[in-house]
Motif scaffolding. Structure first.
Motif, short mmCIF file in Angstrom:
data_model
loop_
_atom_site.label_atom_id
_atom_site.label_comp_id
_atom_site.label_asym_id
_atom_site.label_seq_id
_atom_site.Cartn_x
_atom_site.Cartn_y
_atom_site.Cartn_z
N LEU B 2 0.85 -1.20 0.00
CA LEU B 2 0.00 0.00 0.00
C LEU B 2 0.89 1.25 0.00
O LEU B 2 1.84 1.34 0.78
N SER B 20 -4.62 6.72 -1.50
CA SER B 20 -3.65 5.63 -1.48
C SER B 20 -3.91 4.71 -2.66
O SER B 20 -4.92 4.84 -3.36
N LEU B 21 -2.98 3.82 -2.90
CA LEU B 21 -3.23 2.76 -3.89
C LEU B 21 -2.29 1.58 -3.65
O LEU B 21 -1.30 1.70 -2.92
N HIS B 22 -2.63 0.45 -4.26
CA HIS B 22 -1.79 -0.74 -4.15
C HIS B 22 -0.91 -0.87 -5.37
O HIS B 22 -1.38 -0.63 -6.49
N PRO B 24 2.90 -3.25 -6.71
CA PRO B 24 3.97 -4.16 -6.28
C PRO B 24 5.23 -3.40 -5.87
O PRO B 24 5.96 -3.85 -5.01
N ASP B 25 5.52 -2.25 -6.52
CA ASP B 25 6.70 -1.48 -6.15
C ASP B 25 6.46 0.01 -6.42
O ASP B 25 5.44 0.40 -6.97
N LEU B 28 5.79 1.31 -10.09
CA LEU B 28 4.42 1.10 -10.56
C LEU B 28 3.43 1.96 -9.79
O LEU B 28 2.41 2.40 -10.35
N ASP B 35 -2.35 7.67 -13.31
CA ASP B 35 -3.64 7.34 -13.92
C ASP B 35 -4.81 7.59 -12.97
O ASP B 35 -5.88 7.98 -13.39
N VAL B 36 -4.59 7.30 -11.69
CA VAL B 36 -5.71 7.36 -10.75
C VAL B 36 -5.95 8.80 -10.27
O VAL B 36 -7.09 9.22 -10.11
N TYR B 37 -4.87 9.54 -10.05
CA TYR B 37 -5.04 10.83 -9.36
C TYR B 37 -4.74 12.07 -10.21
O TYR B 37 -4.90 13.18 -9.73
N THR B 38 -4.27 11.92 -11.45
CA THR B 38 -3.95 13.14 -12.22
C THR B 38 -4.53 13.09 -13.63
O THR B 38 -3.89 13.50 -14.59
N GLU B 42 -4.23 17.54 -12.35
CA GLU B 42 -4.26 17.90 -10.93
C GLU B 42 -2.88 18.21 -10.39
O GLU B 42 -2.75 18.73 -9.29
N ALA B 56 2.39 7.89 12.52
CA ALA B 56 1.37 8.90 12.75
C ALA B 56 1.12 9.09 14.23
O ALA B 56 1.27 8.15 15.02
#
Lengths: 314, 89
Positions: B2, B20-22, B24-25, B28, B35-38, B42, B56
């Motif tokens: 994660l 957040s995202l999953h 492997p490294d 990636l 792809d997910v956030y921009t 953005e 935290a």
């Protein structure tokens, strides 16, 4: 509800004050479980929601429409990911959530179990289905759980493009040939009632509503949102020159709202129980995609492992 | 694994946590974050940080950590009386 404990009372007091609940904060188990169910169902709906539209990517009438549809379907994938992220902050793993979707245990919005028979259906989905989704989602931007509220803000910003592109598809069809306009009317006929069902059962039958509203993870009642949707959408149908398929639909001067006919809830429950036109097909498609992508996931993990071992060896 | 994703928008602001995202490294994670956030400009810069690397503060420590700031109002300029005839202070 039984007698509330001191912890539950102080939790409710925080919610009433409008303080956002964040992942590591103490929360009642019922709050956590209800949110996990709600957010993951929402995430699954975004993912399965790609399928009816994916059906038309290869057959979009122009290259521009195709590019737009691709961007929209990509957005839906992104929305699914934002929501899985938000659900994971509650202590569940994405792996388990996806396993529940693939096994058929988890639910998703039943609207996606209807087929997309014509290009006009892509217009109707954007206009009506995304329109109803926006109406559901805008209040959730103010919900009590921080990660969910923040995900909804991003999603709502992006959804409005979805609704407009759908309306635009129908607008063009309605100004086309009589056959094209008939196609638009046919799409409205088939999508209107399922869209009204998207807001969920009538308030008096909605089992979790009262507690969810108290927790501010539901902010407007099902019937309230449904009425608002009808009031906003009927004039848009008038603009298109399409007829809403409801003989009882009529402006009620006294209420200041449209009256509309009875919803066939038996159909809604049938579809939820898995007997809609496409339930099996949707699930089979998801399972197939997951299965066929397995080698990619394995290869990426193997590569990451190898890189890490290489780094240690140096 | 994660990863937490931070994006710096175009307006000279700091990187900001977006979700957040999953992956492997890290390489990636960076590609997926794009792809997910921009998808709509953005940002101009992305940081990906393994979630496990973040330490935290605990919500239970809110009082000992942040309470002491409450009675130090003299740290804010508004605490001081400025005579109206004094300018540029």
């Amino acid at each position: 509800m039984g007698t509330a404990t001191a912890t539950e009372l102080s939790f409710q007091a925080r919610i009433d004050e409008g303080i956002k609940i964040e992942p590591k904060d103490a929360m009642p188990e019922g709050y956590r479980q209800t949110l996990i169910r709600q957010i993951s169902q929402h995430a699954h709906s975004e993912i399965v929601g790609q399928l009816p539209e994916g059906n038309w990517i290869g057959r979009a009438p122009t290259l521009q429409r195709k590019a737009i549809l691709l961007a929209k379907v990509q957005d839906e994938a992104g929305h699914g990911l934002y929501l899985y992220s938000a659900a994971e902050t509650l202590g569940v793993s994405r792996h388990d959530l996806i396993a529940d979707l693939l096994s058929g245990k988890a639910k998703y919005s039943s609207i996606f179990n209807y087929p997309t028979l014509t290009w006009a259906d892509i217009g109707a989905i954007g206009w009506l289905v995304d329109g109803a989704a926006i109406m559901n989602q805008i209040p959730l931007c103010r919900c009590s759980y921080g990660p969910y509220a923040r995900a909804m803000v991003r999603i709502c910003k992006e959804e409005s493009f979805h609704q407009r592109q759908g309306f635009d598809i129908l607008r063009v069809l309605c100004r086309g040939t009589p056959a094209q306009k008939a196609m638009a009317q046919d799409a409205l006929n088939r999508w209107w009632w399922p869209s009204l069902m998207m807001f969920g059962p009538p308030d008096e039958q909605s089992s979790h509503s009262a507690q969810s509203m108290q927790w501010k993870i539901k902010l407007v009642s099902n019937d309230g949102l449904r009425q608002k949707f009808v009031d906003q959408t009927v004039p848009q149908a008038d603009f298109l020159g399409l007829r809403v398929p409801d003989a009882a639909l009529q402006w009620n001067e006294e209420r200041g709202h449209y009256d509309f006919g009875a919803i066939a809830w038996e159909e809604f429950h049938q579809v939820i129980r898995g007997h809609g036109p496409c339930n099996r097909d949707r699930l089979a498609t998801r399972q197939q995609a997951h299965h066929e992508g397995a080698w990619v996931r394995e290869a990426l993990n193997a590569h990451a492992r190898k890189q890490q071992e290489g780094a240690h060896a140096v | 694994m994660l990863f937490e994703i931070f994006i710096r928008s175009q307006h000279g602001l700091a990187h900001k946590h977006v979700g957040s995202l999953h992956a492997p490294d890290a390489a990636l994670a960076l590609a997926n974050a794009r792809d997910v956030y921009t998808r709509r400009h953005e940002g101009v810069s992305i940081w990906v940080v393994p979630s496990a690397a973040i330490t935290a503060s605990s919500p239970g420590d809110k009082e000992p950590l942040f309470e002491p700031a409450n009675n130090k109002v003299y740290r804010h300029p508004g605490f001081y009386h400025v005579p109206p005839e004094v300018k540029n202070l």
